[in-house]
Design an enzyme around this catalytic site. Structure first.
Site, mmCIF file in Angstrom:
data_model
loop_
_atom_site.group_PDB
_atom_site.id
_atom_site.type_symbol
_atom_site.label_atom_id
_atom_site.label_comp_id
_atom_site.label_asym_id
_atom_site.label_seq_id
_atom_site.Cartn_x
_atom_site.Cartn_y
_atom_site.Cartn_z
ATOM 1 N N HIS A 1 43.546 69.821 49.400
ATOM 2 C CA HIS A 1 43.753 69.330 50.864
ATOM 3 C C HIS A 1 43.710 68.629 51.463
ATOM 4 C CE1 HIS A 1 44.815 70.783 54.952
ATOM 5 N NE2 HIS A 1 45.792 70.279 55.026
ATOM 6 N N ASP B 1 50.568 48.683 44.984
ATOM 7 C CA ASP B 1 51.129 47.528 43.904
ATOM 8 C C ASP B 1 49.995 46.704 43.200
ATOM 9 O OD1 ASP B 1 49.726 45.333 45.792
ATOM 10 O OD2 ASP B 1 51.703 45.485 46.543
ATOM 11 N N TYR C 1 53.359 44.416 49.594
ATOM 12 C CA TYR C 1 53.445 45.374 50.796
ATOM 13 C C TYR C 1 53.760 46.769 49.929
ATOM 14 C CZ TYR C 1 51.795 41.455 53.548
ATOM 15 O OH TYR C 1 51.367 40.547 54.342
ATOM 16 N N ALA C 2 53.680 46.745 48.775
ATOM 17 C CA ALA C 2 54.287 48.128 48.291
ATOM 18 C C ALA C 2 53.078 48.938 47.965
ATOM 19 C CB ALA C 2 54.657 47.609 47.045
#
Length: 129
Positions: free
Chosen positions: A20, A28, A118-119
């Site tokens: 948790h 990317d 920006y992936a």
């Protein structure tokens, strides 16, 4: 041998160690990877595996309570932005530079072969109960 789910032994094992609040950066092929987090590099060729394939596969196995992405994704990579918005109701946006800083605190980095800008998304693990 596993017959379903994530078959990559390094990734499957790393996922089993998460708890948790732990961070998982899915990135990317061009994202700078900070020193510190465990890295599972899945990149094979440009675009393989895709950011979408990896995010969707991880979401089948992880409880995610929140996610953070670079605000630049909305303009520079609309397909990735739609994917993220479709999967995460608790999605925060920060600058790409801030995302790189935050990624240093991740417990795990999963590098994809994605070749669109920006992936990247920083997932925050939740609990199943």
């Amino acid at each position: 041998m596993k017959k379903t789910g994530i078959l990559n032994r390094h990734l499957s094992g790393a996922l089993a160690e998460l708890g948790h609040g732990d961070g998982v950066l899915v990135c990317d092929a061009g994202m700078p990877i900070p020193d510190g987090p465990r890295v599972v590099d899945l990149a094979f060729r440009a675009g393989v595996p895709s950011f979408a394939e990896v995010v969707e596969g991880l979401l089948e196995e992880l409880v995610v309570e929140g996610a953070t992405a670079a605000s630049e994704v909305r303009e520079a990579n609309p397909a990735a932005a739609r994917l993220l918005a479709g999967h995460f109701t608790r999605l925060a946006y920060v600058s790409h530079e801030e995302l790189k800083v935050l990624s240093a605190g991740a417990r795990l980095v999963v590098r994809t072969g994605e070749a669109r800008p920006y992936a990247n998304v920083l997932l925050r693990c939740g609990v199943f109960f």
